[in-house]
Design a protein around this motif. Sequence first.
Motif, PDB file in Angstrom:
ATOM      1  N   ILE A  82       5.872   3.139  -6.476  1.00  0.00           N
ATOM      2  CA  ILE A  82       6.936   2.160  -6.665  1.00  0.00           C
ATOM      3  C   ILE A  82       6.321   0.936  -7.343  1.00  0.00           C
ATOM      4  O   ILE A  82       5.379   0.339  -6.834  1.00  0.00           O
ATOM      5  CB  ILE A  82       7.577   1.748  -5.326  1.00  0.00           C
ATOM      6  CG1 ILE A  82       8.306   2.951  -4.701  1.00  0.00           C
ATOM      7  CG2 ILE A  82       8.542   0.580  -5.516  1.00  0.00           C
ATOM      8  CD1 ILE A  82       8.857   2.676  -3.313  1.00  0.00           C
ATOM      9  N   LYS A  83       6.863   0.582  -8.501  1.00  0.00           N
ATOM     10  CA  LYS A  83       6.357  -0.558  -9.273  1.00  0.00           C
ATOM     11  C   LYS A  83       6.581  -1.849  -8.487  1.00  0.00           C
ATOM     12  O   LYS A  83       7.678  -2.090  -7.954  1.00  0.00           O
ATOM     13  CB  LYS A  83       7.092  -0.625 -10.616  1.00  0.00           C
ATOM     14  CG  LYS A  83       6.647  -1.747 -11.501  1.00  0.00           C
ATOM     15  CD  LYS A  83       7.454  -1.758 -12.793  1.00  0.00           C
ATOM     16  CE  LYS A  83       7.155  -3.033 -13.561  1.00  0.00           C
ATOM     17  NZ  LYS A  83       8.012  -3.215 -14.707  1.00  0.00           N
ATOM     18  N   HIS A  84       5.533  -2.678  -8.411  1.00  0.00           N
ATOM     19  CA  HIS A  84       5.649  -3.952  -7.707  1.00  0.00           C
ATOM     20  C   HIS A  84       4.694  -4.974  -8.305  1.00  0.00           C
ATOM     21  O   HIS A  84       3.758  -4.639  -9.016  1.00  0.00           O
ATOM     22  CB  HIS A  84       5.370  -3.778  -6.206  1.00  0.00           C
ATOM     23  CG  HIS A  84       3.969  -3.353  -5.885  1.00  0.00           C
ATOM     24  ND1 HIS A  84       2.921  -4.237  -5.799  1.00  0.00           N
ATOM     25  CD2 HIS A  84       3.444  -2.118  -5.635  1.00  0.00           C
ATOM     26  CE1 HIS A  84       1.817  -3.567  -5.497  1.00  0.00           C
ATOM     27  NE2 HIS A  84       2.105  -2.288  -5.408  1.00  0.00           N
ATOM     28  N   GLU A  85       4.972  -6.233  -7.984  1.00  0.00           N
ATOM     29  CA  GLU A  85       4.077  -7.317  -8.361  1.00  0.00           C
ATOM     30  C   GLU A  85       3.048  -7.509  -7.257  1.00  0.00           C
ATOM     31  O   GLU A  85       3.217  -7.012  -6.143  1.00  0.00           O
ATOM     32  CB  GLU A  85       4.893  -8.595  -8.581  1.00  0.00           C
ATOM     33  CG  GLU A  85       5.807  -8.487  -9.785  1.00  0.00           C
ATOM     34  CD  GLU A  85       6.610  -9.744 -10.042  1.00  0.00           C
ATOM     35  OE1 GLU A  85       6.593 -10.681  -9.199  1.00  0.00           O
ATOM     36  OE2 GLU A  85       7.283  -9.788 -11.087  1.00  0.00           O
ATOM     37  N   PRO A  86       1.979  -8.263  -7.533  1.00  0.00           N
ATOM     38  CA  PRO A  86       0.961  -8.497  -6.501  1.00  0.00           C
ATOM     39  C   PRO A  86       1.500  -9.320  -5.328  1.00  0.00           C
ATOM     40  O   PRO A  86       2.461 -10.082  -5.475  1.00  0.00           O
ATOM     41  CB  PRO A  86      -0.124  -9.284  -7.233  1.00  0.00           C
ATOM     42  CG  PRO A  86       0.168  -9.151  -8.679  1.00  0.00           C
ATOM     43  CD  PRO A  86       1.622  -8.850  -8.824  1.00  0.00           C
ATOM     44  N   LEU A  87       0.836  -9.200  -4.208  1.00  0.00           N
ATOM     45  CA  LEU A  87       1.141 -10.002  -3.032  1.00  0.00           C
ATOM     46  C   LEU A  87       0.975 -11.472  -3.385  1.00  0.00           C
ATOM     47  O   LEU A  87       0.065 -11.843  -4.122  1.00  0.00           O
ATOM     48  CB  LEU A  87       0.179  -9.633  -1.898  1.00  0.00           C
ATOM     49  CG  LEU A  87       0.405 -10.375  -0.584  1.00  0.00           C
ATOM     50  CD1 LEU A  87       0.213  -9.438   0.581  1.00  0.00           C
ATOM     51  CD2 LEU A  87      -0.510 -11.568  -0.482  1.00  0.00           C
ATOM     52  N   ARG A  88       1.878 -12.275  -2.900  1.00  0.00           N
ATOM     53  CA  ARG A  88       1.759 -13.717  -3.070  1.00  0.00           C
ATOM     54  C   ARG A  88       2.288 -14.391  -1.813  1.00  0.00           C
ATOM     55  O   ARG A  88       2.746 -13.731  -0.896  1.00  0.00           O
ATOM     56  CB  ARG A  88       2.480 -14.200  -4.328  1.00  0.00           C
ATOM     57  CG  ARG A  88       3.964 -14.004  -4.326  1.00  0.00           C
ATOM     58  CD  ARG A  88       4.537 -14.365  -5.678  1.00  0.00           C
ATOM     59  NE  ARG A  88       5.868 -14.909  -5.552  1.00  0.00           N
ATOM     60  CZ  ARG A  88       6.696 -15.013  -6.560  1.00  0.00           C
ATOM     61  NH1 ARG A  88       6.335 -14.644  -7.765  1.00  0.00           N
ATOM     62  NH2 ARG A  88       7.892 -15.517  -6.377  1.00  0.00           N
ATOM     63  N   ALA A 144       0.844  -1.205   0.000  1.00  0.00           N
ATOM     64  CA  ALA A 144       0.000   0.000   0.000  1.00  0.00           C
ATOM     65  C   ALA A 144       0.876   1.250   0.000  1.00  0.00           C
ATOM     66  O   ALA A 144       0.586   2.221  -0.715  1.00  0.00           O
ATOM     67  CB  ALA A 144      -0.938  -0.011   1.208  1.00  0.00           C
ATOM     68  N   GLU A 145       1.965   1.219   0.760  1.00  0.00           N
ATOM     69  CA  GLU A 145       2.897   2.354   0.781  1.00  0.00           C
ATOM     70  C   GLU A 145       3.596   2.485  -0.567  1.00  0.00           C
ATOM     71  O   GLU A 145       3.800   3.593  -1.073  1.00  0.00           O
ATOM     72  CB  GLU A 145       3.907   2.187   1.913  1.00  0.00           C
ATOM     73  CG  GLU A 145       4.885   3.317   2.054  1.00  0.00           C
ATOM     74  CD  GLU A 145       4.289   4.630   2.535  1.00  0.00           C
ATOM     75  OE1 GLU A 145       5.044   5.618   2.599  1.00  0.00           O
ATOM     76  OE2 GLU A 145       3.068   4.705   2.831  1.00  0.00           O
ATOM     77  N   PHE A 146       3.970   1.360  -1.184  1.00  0.00           N
ATOM     78  CA  PHE A 146       4.569   1.402  -2.519  1.00  0.00           C
ATOM     79  C   PHE A 146       3.604   2.051  -3.510  1.00  0.00           C
ATOM     80  O   PHE A 146       4.021   2.850  -4.350  1.00  0.00           O
ATOM     81  CB  PHE A 146       4.941   0.005  -3.005  1.00  0.00           C
ATOM     82  CG  PHE A 146       6.134  -0.624  -2.327  1.00  0.00           C
ATOM     83  CD1 PHE A 146       6.919   0.068  -1.414  1.00  0.00           C
ATOM     84  CD2 PHE A 146       6.473  -1.931  -2.606  1.00  0.00           C
ATOM     85  CE1 PHE A 146       8.019  -0.518  -0.806  1.00  0.00           C
ATOM     86  CE2 PHE A 146       7.563  -2.535  -2.009  1.00  0.00           C
ATOM     87  CZ  PHE A 146       8.337  -1.831  -1.108  1.00  0.00           C
ATOM     88  N   ASP A 147       2.322   1.711  -3.431  1.00  0.00           N
ATOM     89  CA  ASP A 147       1.334   2.330  -4.316  1.00  0.00           C
ATOM     90  C   ASP A 147       1.305   3.847  -4.115  1.00  0.00           C
ATOM     91  O   ASP A 147       1.284   4.604  -5.077  1.00  0.00           O
ATOM     92  CB  ASP A 147      -0.061   1.743  -4.073  1.00  0.00           C
ATOM     93  CG  ASP A 147      -0.195   0.319  -4.574  1.00  0.00           C
ATOM     94  OD1 ASP A 147       0.634  -0.112  -5.407  1.00  0.00           O
ATOM     95  OD2 ASP A 147      -1.125  -0.369  -4.110  1.00  0.00           O
ATOM     96  N   ARG A 148       1.329   4.275  -2.851  1.00  0.00           N
ATOM     97  CA  ARG A 148       1.304   5.703  -2.541  1.00  0.00           C
ATOM     98  C   ARG A 148       2.548   6.394  -3.115  1.00  0.00           C
ATOM     99  O   ARG A 148       2.471   7.500  -3.637  1.00  0.00           O
ATOM    100  CB  ARG A 148       1.228   5.912  -1.028  1.00  0.00           C
ATOM    101  CG  ARG A 148       1.022   7.370  -0.609  1.00  0.00           C
ATOM    102  CD  ARG A 148       1.030   7.552   0.895  1.00  0.00           C
ATOM    103  NE  ARG A 148       2.357   7.454   1.476  1.00  0.00           N
ATOM    104  CZ  ARG A 148       3.309   8.380   1.373  1.00  0.00           C
ATOM    105  NH1 ARG A 148       3.107   9.468   0.691  1.00  0.00           N
ATOM    106  NH2 ARG A 148       4.477   8.193   1.953  1.00  0.00           N
ATOM    107  N   LEU A 149       3.686   5.714  -3.033  1.00  0.00           N
ATOM    108  CA  LEU A 149       4.953   6.279  -3.499  1.00  0.00           C
ATOM    109  C   LEU A 149       5.211   6.025  -4.984  1.00  0.00           C
ATOM    110  O   LEU A 149       6.234   6.423  -5.516  1.00  0.00           O
ATOM    111  CB  LEU A 149       6.110   5.695  -2.680  1.00  0.00           C
ATOM    112  CG  LEU A 149       6.120   6.049  -1.197  1.00  0.00           C
ATOM    113  CD1 LEU A 149       7.148   5.210  -0.451  1.00  0.00           C
ATOM    114  CD2 LEU A 149       6.379   7.533  -1.004  1.00  0.00           C
TER     115      LEU A 149
END
Length: 128
Positions: free
Chosen positions: A98-104, A91-96
């Motif tokens: 920051i590109k990421h893959e989904p939680l797994r 959630a913090e990465f989304d706010r910032l």
Amino acid sequence: MKLTKTDHIALIVSDYYAAKEFYVDKLGFELLSQHDRPERGDIILNVGQGDLVLELFVKPTAPKRPQLPQPENQGLRHLAFKVSDVAACLAEFDRLKIKHEPLRYDDYNGKKMAFFFDPDGQPLEIHE
């Protein structure tokens, strides 16, 4: 011989400002030292958080690794950081932004995890 602890982890990055923004401003590392090395065509940024120290070599002329962010190349596969709450980090990465893959979930211990990427596409991981 007994190797007991990691002293630091070195990464080569291409852009000083992008690396500093990502590792210091977004991920919260503290800038410990900076060494300009014009004779070698790079700048070293040592950043830390707790006992973790990253040595970032800023070298715009370094050749790119093939097929990033493909983590299956020989050499360093990825760098994993332990966190207490992967979902909150994402959630913090989304706010910032920051590109990421989904939680797994880790195939072996069932703990939450996710991959994210630095500005050069280096694969990084957060893991509970």
